[in-house]
Design a protein around this motif. Structure first.
Motif, PDB file in Angstrom:
ATOM      1  N   HIS B  78      66.382 -73.429 -26.505  1.00  0.00           N
ATOM      2  CA  HIS B  78      66.205 -74.764 -26.889  1.00  0.00           C
ATOM      3  C   HIS B  78      66.194 -76.041 -25.981  1.00  0.00           C
ATOM      4  O   HIS B  78      65.447 -76.968 -25.797  1.00  0.00           O
ATOM      5  CB  HIS B  78      66.862 -75.040 -28.121  1.00  0.00           C
ATOM      6  N   ILE B  81      63.339 -76.303 -23.826  1.00  0.00           N
ATOM      7  CA  ILE B  81      62.146 -77.002 -24.567  1.00  0.00           C
ATOM      8  C   ILE B  81      62.276 -78.311 -24.323  1.00  0.00           C
ATOM      9  O   ILE B  81      61.672 -79.257 -23.722  1.00  0.00           O
ATOM     10  CB  ILE B  81      62.057 -76.779 -25.875  1.00  0.00           C
ATOM     11  N   MET B  82      63.535 -78.950 -24.667  1.00  0.00           N
ATOM     12  CA  MET B  82      63.988 -80.357 -24.603  1.00  0.00           C
ATOM     13  C   MET B  82      63.819 -80.822 -23.256  1.00  0.00           C
ATOM     14  O   MET B  82      63.549 -82.011 -23.104  1.00  0.00           O
ATOM     15  CB  MET B  82      65.584 -80.583 -25.126  1.00  0.00           C
ATOM     16  N   GLU B 100      55.580 -73.450 -27.115  1.00  0.00           N
ATOM     17  CA  GLU B 100      56.941 -74.047 -27.851  1.00  0.00           C
ATOM     18  C   GLU B 100      57.357 -73.637 -29.247  1.00  0.00           C
ATOM     19  O   GLU B 100      58.154 -73.571 -29.332  1.00  0.00           O
ATOM     20  CB  GLU B 100      56.787 -75.661 -27.854  1.00  0.00           C
ATOM     21  N   GLN B 144      74.757 -81.817 -26.331  1.00  0.00           N
ATOM     22  CA  GLN B 144      73.468 -81.565 -25.813  1.00  0.00           C
ATOM     23  C   GLN B 144      72.714 -83.128 -26.222  1.00  0.00           C
ATOM     24  O   GLN B 144      72.003 -83.598 -25.139  1.00  0.00           O
ATOM     25  CB  GLN B 144      72.657 -80.625 -26.208  1.00  0.00           C
ATOM     26  N   GLN B 145      72.772 -83.629 -27.543  1.00  0.00           N
ATOM     27  CA  GLN B 145      72.267 -84.888 -27.630  1.00  0.00           C
ATOM     28  C   GLN B 145      72.988 -85.976 -26.964  1.00  0.00           C
ATOM     29  O   GLN B 145      72.366 -86.986 -26.577  1.00  0.00           O
ATOM     30  CB  GLN B 145      72.593 -85.144 -29.389  1.00  0.00           C
ATOM     31  N   MET B 148      71.395 -86.199 -23.506  1.00  0.00           N
ATOM     32  CA  MET B 148      70.121 -86.956 -23.681  1.00  0.00           C
ATOM     33  C   MET B 148      70.249 -88.352 -23.793  1.00  0.00           C
ATOM     34  O   MET B 148      69.595 -89.242 -23.107  1.00  0.00           O
ATOM     35  CB  MET B 148      69.401 -86.312 -24.828  1.00  0.00           C
TER      36      MET B 148
END
Lengths: 323, 323
Positions: B78, B81-82, B100, B144-145, B148
């Motif tokens: 994942h 992908i991000m 995806e 992870q958030q 970002m």
């Protein structure tokens, strides 16, 4: 015992809470968005009803209800990304509002929270609860993949049984498992759990056939959707797949021409072909076939008929929809 | 007791199996791809070592090992992908090979399989195992958030402590939790579990500082990566954030100019600025500071020193990397 309408009201009240921390806001606002835009909350109510079929509702059934509802919403977030869907329940989808990365993560976090709920149930049946849930959860993922695989195929190459199997995995096994999870908490026997599971699975398939039928033949004002939306989108449905099988070579050629083009009168023309090959009649019978399988399974459950009444009423409500 | 090298070898052998069904192939080939391209398998070995610190290795530790390794690989699918990453471990990433939608679903299915593994552990500590695991899993998503979120900010606005917190969440808490999960199975006390967790968390942070340091100052031939890859990508690292804090106004202006442009000699110029404001010396001390915290926590664990030797050796191995 409660009616399904009463249980929906109770669940909605209980579920209307802060499910996630405040921070990081980008993550949890994305996750909360899908919960705020509503939904019928059918799955958690099935868990409550599965419990109450055998015994008074235990606190664990609410946790399982929260788990299956969160899981369902997790699938909606990720499916909408995969399908590039801009709108869900008249609202922008999560990835449209928050971007794909946050939407992927919001789904991931929601899936972990599912297991936080399941982890709260009593130790004596926790292993069974997680096992039954996981089996359905995996099948939902498999169903979504098979759906994408079938969408990429020529409709004439899709076998009807493969399509039914996909629908069962994608939409019905979670309904069935929700009932079974409740039954485990209520102390239902393995045999009765199985019958209840089959009831839910077949209601789910019958409901999907009805949904496809109403999209084509329903009164758009009552149904609340554009008539023939599936036809315009060339979506594979029970009707289209069966029509390709039932129609004669001339009709098939015409249907394929219509699929490959988009004339202004595509919907009425396809509907006329559906009528001509009697796929509307077939759909009504096919829905009744699965409905009958569901009621046969309900009949098999070894509890007093009176206890089955709310489930019977819910199935009647779901399957007698004209709008 | 086993050395960490022996446990890695044993785990790799045990993990080299078919983890998923054959069908639908599009889903499970995507999931299997990431497992086939290898990895250090550090996390499962930490679970085994956490168990063996207190007792001989129980079968449940292998299940927890499988769970944390599958979870780590789910995050890789994942995250790639991000991050729109085309390559991982010299192979195309899952979404590059399978698209995806299949990559999102493969990660989802893998996360459900994580709980299949966790559901196999003994009932008496299952609640605790899932609880500790879930806490870390949620934190990894949050990390992870936050990563970002920080990436979208101007580097001068990023607080050092927020960055350390993000690194801890994104990379260290799963190492720490893997050790703790093993300790639960081995029968370690709550207090000892806490010390072991802190050991893992601080080793993880020290490792990340070292990783940033080596990317800038390591011998590219030994390190196996392009020197200054982080600098070229304008990646926020311990070095960059601290350099912006330590340097004088003239150096800061020059550093910001370099961040906003991409001259051919960007890497040597930034490295010279890093040297000038002594961020290289600072990084070595900062790594030692976290390393010392880790060893202090290891010291606190109330078991014979001899039992700690494999963990000491693993930390020394991870933190004395020159290449």
């Amino acid at each position: 015992m409660y009616s399904f309408q009463e249980l929906i009201a109770q669940f909605v009240q209980q579920f209307d809470q802060q499910h996630f921390p405040q921070e990081p806001a980008t993550l949890y606002n994305a996750a909360s968005h899908i919960l705020k835009i509503g939904g019928k909350r059918i799955r958690p109510v099935l868990a409550l009803m599965g419990n109450e079929l055998f015994d008074t509702i235990h606190a664990d059934a609410w946790q399982v209800g929260n788990a299956v509802e969160l899981f369902h919403n997790f699938t909606l977030i990720h499916d909408d990304i995969m399908d590039k869907a801009p709108i869900r329940r008249n609202n922008p989808t999560v990835h449209t509002l928050y971007g794909e990365p946050a939407a992927i993560l919001a789904g991931d976090a929601m899936l972990i929270y599912v297991y936080e709920c399941l982890n709260k149930v009593q130790a004596r049946y926790k292993q069974k609860i997680i096992s039954v849930f996981n089996k359905a959860a995996i099948q939902v993922c498999e169903g979504q993949q098979i759906d994408m695989d079938l969408e990429a195929m020529d409709p004439a190459q899709v076998q009807y049984d493969d399509y039914v199997n996909m629908i069962a995995l994608k939409t019905s096994v979670l309904l069935a498992a929700s009932l079974q999870l409740g039954a485990i908490i209520g102390g239902g026997s393995e045999g009765n759990q199985g019958h209840l599971y089959n009831f839910g699975k077949n209601v789910g398939i019958a409901f999907q056939i009805q949904d496809d039928y109403l999209d084509a033949f329903g009164d758009p004002e009552k149904f609340g959707k554009q008539q023939g939306g599936d036809i315009l989108a060339n979506k594979k449905t029970f009707l289209l797949l069966k029509a390709l099988e039932l129609c004669n070579p001339t009709q098939r050629t015409r249907l394929r021409e219509l699929l490959d083009s988009s004339p202004d009168d595509k919907v009425p023309q396809v509907l006329e072909l559906f009528h001509d090959c009697r796929v509307d009649e077939w759909a009504e019978k096919e829905k009744e076939r699965f409905q009958q399988k569901a009621f046969d399974s309900l009949e098999e459950i070894a509890v007093l008929s009176a206890r089955k009444k709310p489930l019977q009423e819910l199935a009647d409500f779901l399957l007698s929809r004209q709008q």
